[in-house]
Design a protein around this motif. Structure first.
Motif, PDB file in Angstrom:
ATOM      1  N   THR A 102      -7.885   3.274  -3.770  1.00 53.94           N
ATOM      2  CA  THR A 102      -8.607   2.412  -2.832  1.00 53.94           C
ATOM      3  C   THR A 102     -10.045   2.132  -3.268  1.00 53.94           C
ATOM      4  O   THR A 102     -10.767   1.425  -2.564  1.00 53.94           O
ATOM      5  CB  THR A 102      -8.624   3.045  -1.430  1.00 53.94           C
ATOM      6  OG1 THR A 102      -9.271   4.328  -1.513  1.00 53.94           O
ATOM      7  CG2 THR A 102      -7.213   3.220  -0.895  1.00 53.94           C
ATOM      8  N   CYS A 157      -1.696   0.100  -5.950  1.00 55.55           N
ATOM      9  CA  CYS A 157      -0.462   0.897  -5.949  1.00 55.55           C
ATOM     10  C   CYS A 157       0.221   0.870  -7.312  1.00 55.55           C
ATOM     11  O   CYS A 157       1.244   1.515  -7.499  1.00 55.55           O
ATOM     12  CB  CYS A 157       0.508   0.401  -4.869  1.00 55.55           C
ATOM     13  SG  CYS A 157       1.188  -1.247  -5.159  1.00 55.55           S
ATOM     14  N   GLU A 212      -2.953   5.494  -2.651  1.00 54.48           N
ATOM     15  CA  GLU A 212      -3.433   4.239  -3.209  1.00 54.48           C
ATOM     16  C   GLU A 212      -4.773   4.482  -3.913  1.00 54.48           C
ATOM     17  O   GLU A 212      -5.574   5.314  -3.487  1.00 54.48           O
ATOM     18  CB  GLU A 212      -3.634   3.228  -2.070  1.00 54.48           C
ATOM     19  CG  GLU A 212      -3.985   1.836  -2.490  1.00 54.48           C
ATOM     20  CD  GLU A 212      -2.747   0.977  -2.732  1.00 54.48           C
ATOM     21  OE1 GLU A 212      -2.921  -0.217  -2.999  1.00 54.48           O
ATOM     22  OE2 GLU A 212      -1.621   1.505  -2.639  1.00 54.48           O
ATOM     23  N   LEU A 268       0.840  -1.186   0.000  1.00 54.16           N
ATOM     24  CA  LEU A 268       0.000   0.000   0.000  1.00 54.16           C
ATOM     25  C   LEU A 268       0.886   1.251   0.000  1.00 54.16           C
ATOM     26  O   LEU A 268       1.830   1.348   0.781  1.00 54.16           O
ATOM     27  CB  LEU A 268      -0.859  -0.029   1.263  1.00 54.16           C
ATOM     28  CG  LEU A 268      -2.257   0.562   1.217  1.00 54.16           C
ATOM     29  CD1 LEU A 268      -3.154  -0.221   0.283  1.00 54.16           C
ATOM     30  CD2 LEU A 268      -2.844   0.566   2.631  1.00 54.16           C
ATOM     31  N   ARG A 269       0.581   2.192  -0.889  1.00 55.16           N
ATOM     32  CA  ARG A 269       1.360   3.436  -0.923  1.00 55.16           C
ATOM     33  C   ARG A 269       1.357   4.101   0.452  1.00 55.16           C
ATOM     34  O   ARG A 269       0.319   4.127   1.130  1.00 55.16           O
ATOM     35  CB  ARG A 269       0.788   4.397  -1.967  1.00 55.16           C
ATOM     36  CG  ARG A 269       1.062   3.982  -3.413  1.00 55.16           C
ATOM     37  CD  ARG A 269       0.501   5.013  -4.378  1.00 55.16           C
ATOM     38  NE  ARG A 269       0.843   4.690  -5.758  1.00 55.16           N
ATOM     39  CZ  ARG A 269       1.978   5.045  -6.360  1.00 55.16           C
ATOM     40  NH1 ARG A 269       2.888   5.737  -5.686  1.00 55.16           N
ATOM     41  NH2 ARG A 269       2.212   4.726  -7.618  1.00 55.16           N
TER      42      ARG A 269
END
Length: 515
Positions: A351, A376, A349, A289-290
């Protein structure tokens, strides 16, 4: 910037974003030709940058000629020896050879149909079934990869990021392993090391590779993607006769608190210093995840394996504020630092990526329990008002981009004071000018929820607490991840770089002894 690392571009069925390689000496027509790559390498180096390519030695694609030949061969044949084939368990061999699970979910074994049409042996794939694991006990496999290294070194590349560097050698008996398998070892797993990760035999391979690289002029490097803990085990990969760098994933996963950040930084520096190697810091990459979104989750939340539209959403404002502070903290540390494309824009991200657009095999193999890594990997924006934000000539990119990304495009940030893009530019310039990468950390006394240390002429302070932190008397502000408050104090989730004429009242200390 010093170097560019390119993720896999080799001919591939793209079962796992190119990490399923069918030909290690070519370029997939999706991206161009070998001549195009030669030009890219030459023009990159002409600009004073080094060029690092991704090498995937743990497994090939199931479309690799070696594997298709193995499927056509008989059990026990030399062709099958290149991979890890085993008979199944049970009276009819209907059960996998052991209980290992794939990192992407589901069993790590797939049964094949033999040339005569009968149900046959099983082959190991620690990742997708389209990524059969190679048998690194076989001299032929080792010789092949030495030749692959030379092929790319002869074309002018400066080094290799080695995928799953800790996974090549398996425990000889392929013993069952009951705890849930993650590509990491260490504190979260009791007892012996998992039989598929971080076996001591991998080091002989990298000593061999180091001799190959040392035979070429100039600086050529090996970078380990090794999800290995504790820090002393990771440091073994960067001993003087092995690799040059190893990504510090314990640091990437460290919770956003002063005590935990201090402990990980201290432990990492000490372990690497013991073998005479730099620490390699990283906050984001193509598998996690970023960090602009990860840090927007409640502190202490375990790292999700992807986030979807119906999952709890990160706080975008908090996440970006912490991400900027974390970046400034990371770039003040001695060693090397890797940046993942888009983080210099503050990119979060994706999401809310539609599930039907997902391509990561994790999504299907986990039976939709884990969203995976697509969020990502969405192509980054370049121009706010261009089709696909300047990624390509059409409106559609290979993974859909969210509408809110227009505000992150470089043409909206370039030259804008306070933008994340300009924060990175200034940070990297100062890091080089102040030689922070070759400095030393000296910890300074500070409150429990503040980290403070000196590196060369720079003093670094990160405030993890809810209350503003006071600057030391006579401090000159050099750089900051965010604005100070109206009283000139450091707000929560902000890192500042300072010059202080004298450190009066701030004794250098082993912080852990005081806290």
């Amino acid at each position: 910037m010093d170097a560019v690392w390119l993720s896999p571009f080799y001919p591939s069925p793209q079962a796992d974003a190119g990490y399923d390689v069918a030909d290690y000496r070519g370029v997939d027509p999706l991206f161009g030709t070998l001549a195009d790559l030669d030009r890219l390498v030459a023009e990159t180096r002409a600009r004073g940058l080094r060029f690092i390519v991704d090498l995937v030695p743990n497994h090939t694609s199931s479309a690799h000629p070696w594997f298709t030949t193995a499927l056509a061969a008989r059990p026990g044949s030399p062709e099958r020896q290149r991979y890890i084939f085993r008979d199944g368990r049970g009276p009819a061999g209907t059960e996998p050879p052991n209980d290992w699970q794939s990192v992407f979910g589901g069993p790590a074994w797939t049964r094949v149909t033999e040339p005569d049409g009968s149900a046959g042996q099983w082959y190991l794939h620690l990742f997708d079934r389209g990524q059969p694991d190679l048998n690194w006990d076989l001299p032929e496999v080792r010789a092949e990869f030495r030749d692959i290294l030379r092929f790319w070194l002869d074309r002018g590349v400066d080094g290799f990021r080695v995928d799953v560097a800790h996974g090549l050698v398996k425990q000889a008996d392929l013993a069952d392993f009951h705890p849930p398998v993650e590509p990491v070892t260490g504190e979260g797993i009791e007892g012996p090391r998992p039989p598929m990760w971080d076996q001591d035999g991998v080091h002989e391979i990298y000593q061999d590779w180091r001799r190959v690289l040392d035979g070429y002029p100039g600086e050529r490097i090996l970078v380990a993607e090794a999800w290995v803990q504790p820090a002393e085990r990771l440091a073994a990969y960067v001993r003087p006769d092995e690799m040059h760098q190893a990504f510090n994933f314990e640091y990437l996963e460290a919770a956003w608190t002063a005590p935990i950040q201090y402990a990980v930084i201290t432990r990492s520096l000490a372990a690497n210093e013991a073998v005479g190697a730099p620490t390699t810091w990283v906050l984001s990459n193509h598998d996690v995840l970023r960090h602009a979104s990860r840090l927007g989750l409640p502190v202490g939340t375990p790292r999700p394996r992807g986030i979807g539209v119906d999952d709890p959403q990160p706080d975008a404002v908090v996440g970006l504020r912490r991400a900027r502070a974390a970046t400034l903290l990371m770039l003040s540390l001695p060693g090397s630092a890797y940046l993942y494309q888009g983080e210099e824009l503050g990119l979060p991200e994706h999401t809310t990526l539609p599930d039907e657009a997902r391509q990561d095999p994790t999504w299907e193999r986990s039976e939709h329990a884990q969203r995976g890594r697509d969020g990502c990997r969405v192509p980054i924006p370049w121009e706010a008002d261009a089709p696909s934000y300047g990624f390509g000539p059409g409106d559609a990119s290979w993974l859909p981009q969210p509408p809110l990304w227009a505000e992150y495009a470089p043409d909206r940030q370039r030259g804008v004071a306070g933008s994340t893009y300009e924060l990175y530019r200034t940070s990297l310039r100062l890091r080089r000018e102040l030689r922070l990468g070759s400095g030393t950390v000296y910890w300074l006394t500070s409150p429990d929820d503040v980290l403070s240390f000196r590196n060369g002429e720079l003093r670094v302070l990160t405030n993890f607490g809810a209350d503003p932190a006071e600057l030391p008397a006579g401090a000159e502000l050099v750089h900051a991840s965010g604005p100070l408050d109206a009283d000139g104090r450091v707000p929560t989730d902000v890192t500042v770089w300072l010059r202080v004429a004298e450190e009066t009242g701030h004794e250098e200390t082993g912080r852990g002894e005081d806290h």
